[in-house]
Design a protein around this motif. Structure first.
Motif, PDB file in Angstrom:
ATOM      1  N   GLU A  10       0.857  -1.190   0.000  1.00 27.73           N
ATOM      2  CA  GLU A  10       0.000   0.000   0.000  1.00 27.73           C
ATOM      3  C   GLU A  10       0.889   1.234   0.000  1.00 27.73           C
ATOM      4  OE1 GLU A  10      -3.836  -1.149   2.501  1.00 27.73           O
ATOM      5  OE2 GLU A  10      -1.999  -1.292   3.666  1.00 27.73           O
ATOM      6  N   GLY A  11       0.320   2.355  -0.285  1.00 29.22           N
ATOM      7  CA  GLY A  11       1.047   3.620  -0.228  1.00 29.22           C
ATOM      8  C   GLY A  11       1.870   3.871  -1.474  1.00 29.22           C
ATOM      9  N   SER A  12       3.073   4.389  -1.286  1.00 24.92           N
ATOM     10  CA  SER A  12       3.900   4.811  -2.422  1.00 24.92           C
ATOM     11  C   SER A  12       4.465   3.638  -3.223  1.00 24.92           C
ATOM     12  CB  SER A  12       5.043   5.684  -1.928  1.00 24.92           C
ATOM     13  OG  SER A  12       5.870   4.950  -1.049  1.00 24.92           O
ATOM     14  N   TYR A  13       4.477   2.438  -2.661  1.00 31.99           N
ATOM     15  CA  TYR A  13       5.002   1.275  -3.371  1.00 31.99           C
ATOM     16  C   TYR A  13       3.971   0.654  -4.308  1.00 31.99           C
ATOM     17  CZ  TYR A  13       8.574   1.606   0.194  1.00 31.99           C
ATOM     18  OH  TYR A  13       9.553   2.056   1.015  1.00 31.99           O
ATOM     19  N   LYS A  14       2.751   1.099  -4.222  1.00 28.65           N
ATOM     20  CA  LYS A  14       1.653   0.518  -4.980  1.00 28.65           C
ATOM     21  C   LYS A  14       1.489   1.234  -6.315  1.00 28.65           C
ATOM     22  CE  LYS A  14      -3.298   0.487  -4.546  1.00 28.65           C
ATOM     23  NZ  LYS A  14      -4.416   0.657  -3.649  1.00 28.65           N
ATOM     24  N   MET A  15       1.400   0.470  -7.406  1.00 32.82           N
ATOM     25  CA  MET A  15       1.139   1.064  -8.721  1.00 32.82           C
ATOM     26  C   MET A  15      -0.331   0.855  -9.092  1.00 32.82           C
ATOM     27  SD  MET A  15       3.942   2.447 -10.028  1.00 32.82           S
ATOM     28  CE  MET A  15       3.956   2.379 -11.779  1.00 32.82           C
ATOM     29  N   LEU A  16      -0.768  -0.376  -9.224  1.00 35.82           N
ATOM     30  CA  LEU A  16      -2.167  -0.673  -9.529  1.00 35.82           C
ATOM     31  C   LEU A  16      -2.854  -1.213  -8.279  1.00 35.82           C
ATOM     32  CD1 LEU A  16      -1.894  -2.323 -13.058  1.00 35.82           C
ATOM     33  CD2 LEU A  16      -2.729  -0.063 -12.497  1.00 35.82           C
ATOM     34  N   CYS A  17      -2.600  -2.465  -8.000  1.00 36.93           N
ATOM     35  CA  CYS A  17      -3.214  -3.090  -6.817  1.00 36.93           C
ATOM     36  C   CYS A  17      -2.187  -3.433  -5.747  1.00 36.93           C
ATOM     37  CB  CYS A  17      -3.963  -4.355  -7.217  1.00 36.93           C
ATOM     38  SG  CYS A  17      -5.394  -4.035  -8.241  1.00 36.93           S
ATOM     39  N   GLY A  18      -0.906  -3.303  -6.033  1.00 39.80           N
ATOM     40  CA  GLY A  18       0.142  -3.585  -5.064  1.00 39.80           C
ATOM     41  C   GLY A  18       0.656  -5.008  -5.103  1.00 39.80           C
ATOM     42  N   VAL A  19       0.247  -5.793  -6.093  1.00 42.15           N
ATOM     43  CA  VAL A  19       0.658  -7.188  -6.177  1.00 42.15           C
ATOM     44  C   VAL A  19       2.159  -7.307  -6.428  1.00 42.15           C
ATOM     45  CG1 VAL A  19       0.398  -9.328  -7.486  1.00 42.15           C
ATOM     46  CG2 VAL A  19      -1.611  -7.975  -6.927  1.00 42.15           C
ATOM     47  N   CYS A  20       2.679  -6.588  -7.396  1.00 38.90           N
ATOM     48  CA  CYS A  20       4.100  -6.678  -7.730  1.00 38.90           C
ATOM     49  C   CYS A  20       4.977  -6.186  -6.581  1.00 38.90           C
ATOM     50  CB  CYS A  20       4.403  -5.883  -8.999  1.00 38.90           C
ATOM     51  SG  CYS A  20       3.644  -6.572 -10.466  1.00 38.90           S
ATOM     52  N   GLY A  21       4.546  -5.128  -5.914  1.00 36.07           N
ATOM     53  CA  GLY A  21       5.298  -4.631  -4.756  1.00 36.07           C
ATOM     54  C   GLY A  21       5.341  -5.643  -3.630  1.00 36.07           C
ATOM     55  N   GLY A  22       4.217  -6.318  -3.394  1.00 38.33           N
ATOM     56  CA  GLY A  22       4.179  -7.347  -2.360  1.00 38.33           C
ATOM     57  C   GLY A  22       5.053  -8.541  -2.699  1.00 38.33           C
ATOM     58  N   LEU A  23       5.017  -8.976  -3.940  1.00 35.42           N
ATOM     59  CA  LEU A  23       5.874 -10.082  -4.362  1.00 35.42           C
ATOM     60  C   LEU A  23       7.350  -9.699  -4.272  1.00 35.42           C
ATOM     61  CD1 LEU A  23       3.899 -11.423  -7.440  1.00 35.42           C
ATOM     62  CD2 LEU A  23       4.310 -12.618  -5.293  1.00 35.42           C
ATOM     63  N   ALA A  24       7.662  -8.459  -4.642  1.00 28.63           N
ATOM     64  CA  ALA A  24       9.046  -7.992  -4.571  1.00 28.63           C
ATOM     65  C   ALA A  24       9.541  -7.971  -3.128  1.00 28.63           C
ATOM     66  CB  ALA A  24       9.165  -6.610  -5.193  1.00 28.63           C
ATOM     67  N   GLU A  25       8.714  -7.518  -2.194  1.00 30.84           N
ATOM     68  CA  GLU A  25       9.116  -7.524  -0.783  1.00 30.84           C
ATOM     69  C   GLU A  25       9.282  -8.950  -0.267  1.00 30.84           C
ATOM     70  OE1 GLU A  25       6.859  -5.148   1.937  1.00 30.84           O
ATOM     71  OE2 GLU A  25       6.887  -3.415   0.597  1.00 30.84           O
ATOM     72  N   TYR A  26       8.391  -9.847  -0.671  1.00 32.59           N
ATOM     73  CA  TYR A  26       8.443 -11.227  -0.201  1.00 32.59           C
ATOM     74  C   TYR A  26       9.718 -11.926  -0.661  1.00 32.59           C
ATOM     75  CZ  TYR A  26       6.948 -15.968   0.855  1.00 32.59           C
ATOM     76  OH  TYR A  26       6.871 -17.244   1.358  1.00 32.59           O
ATOM     77  N   PHE A  27      10.081 -11.730  -1.935  1.00 30.10           N
ATOM     78  CA  PHE A  27      11.255 -12.383  -2.493  1.00 30.10           C
ATOM     79  C   PHE A  27      12.505 -11.510  -2.442  1.00 30.10           C
ATOM     80  CE2 PHE A  27       7.821 -14.724  -4.681  1.00 30.10           C
ATOM     81  CZ  PHE A  27       8.147 -16.001  -4.227  1.00 30.10           C
ATOM     82  N   ASP A  28      12.422 -10.338  -1.818  1.00 25.82           N
ATOM     83  CA  ASP A  28      13.541  -9.409  -1.652  1.00 25.82           C
ATOM     84  C   ASP A  28      14.150  -9.045  -3.017  1.00 25.82           C
ATOM     85  OD1 ASP A  28      15.132  -7.766  -0.110  1.00 25.82           O
ATOM     86  OD2 ASP A  28      16.720  -9.273   0.076  1.00 25.82           O
ATOM     87  N   LEU A  29      13.265  -8.568  -3.910  1.00 27.92           N
ATOM     88  CA  LEU A  29      13.672  -8.142  -5.249  1.00 27.92           C
ATOM     89  C   LEU A  29      13.287  -6.685  -5.465  1.00 27.92           C
ATOM     90  CD1 LEU A  29      12.285 -11.180  -7.264  1.00 27.92           C
ATOM     91  CD2 LEU A  29      14.685 -10.718  -6.780  1.00 27.92           C
ATOM     92  N   ASP A  30      13.808  -6.131  -6.541  1.00 27.03           N
ATOM     93  CA  ASP A  30      13.418  -4.786  -6.947  1.00 27.03           C
ATOM     94  C   ASP A  30      12.022  -4.854  -7.562  1.00 27.03           C
ATOM     95  OD1 ASP A  30      13.388  -2.124  -7.691  1.00 27.03           O
ATOM     96  OD2 ASP A  30      14.665  -2.422  -9.446  1.00 27.03           O
ATOM     97  N   PRO A  31      11.076  -4.022  -7.120  1.00 25.89           N
ATOM     98  CA  PRO A  31       9.722  -4.064  -7.670  1.00 25.89           C
ATOM     99  C   PRO A  31       9.653  -3.840  -9.174  1.00 25.89           C
ATOM    100  CG  PRO A  31       9.776  -2.685  -5.709  1.00 25.89           C
ATOM    101  CD  PRO A  31      11.181  -3.056  -6.030  1.00 25.89           C
ATOM    102  N   THR A  32      10.595  -3.090  -9.724  1.00 30.43           N
ATOM    103  CA  THR A  32      10.609  -2.852 -11.162  1.00 30.43           C
ATOM    104  C   THR A  32      10.851  -4.149 -11.932  1.00 30.43           C
ATOM    105  OG1 THR A  32      11.461  -0.635 -10.767  1.00 30.43           O
ATOM    106  CG2 THR A  32      11.658  -1.483 -12.996  1.00 30.43           C
ATOM    107  N   LEU A  33      11.715  -5.003 -11.418  1.00 29.90           N
ATOM    108  CA  LEU A  33      11.971  -6.288 -12.073  1.00 29.90           C
ATOM    109  C   LEU A  33      10.722  -7.161 -12.074  1.00 29.90           C
ATOM    110  CD1 LEU A  33      15.497  -7.154 -10.639  1.00 29.90           C
ATOM    111  CD2 LEU A  33      14.937  -6.283 -12.910  1.00 29.90           C
TER     112      LEU A  33
END
Length: 69
Positions: A10-33
């Motif tokens: 949620e917040g500034s890390y969210k683009m559409l629904c926040g799915v990619c940001g959540g996956l990136a945090e879970y797998f410790d990756l860059d959200p852009t990737l």
């Protein structure tokens, strides 16, 4: 040791629904990737959109998993 939880950001890390940001945090990756991976899956395999929508519906928000965020 706390266990990792999968959630939508949620917040500034969210683009559409926040799915990619959540996956990136879970797998410790860059959200852009992760976002680029979703776009490739969308155009190459035609499942990216459906997978994203299913994840957006199923995955809880970060504030639901960790109250106070």
């Amino acid at each position: 040791m706390g266990s990792k939880r999968l959630y939508r950001t949620e917040g500034s890390y969210k683009m559409l629904c926040g799915v990619c940001g959540g996956l990136a945090e879970y797998f410790d990756l860059d959200p852009t990737l992760v976002r680029v991976g979703w776009v490739i899956a969308f155009f190459a395999f035609s499942v990216g959109l459906w997978a994203y929508l299913i994840c957006a519906i199923i995955m809880p928000k970060k504030s639901d998993v960790y109250p106070g965020y």
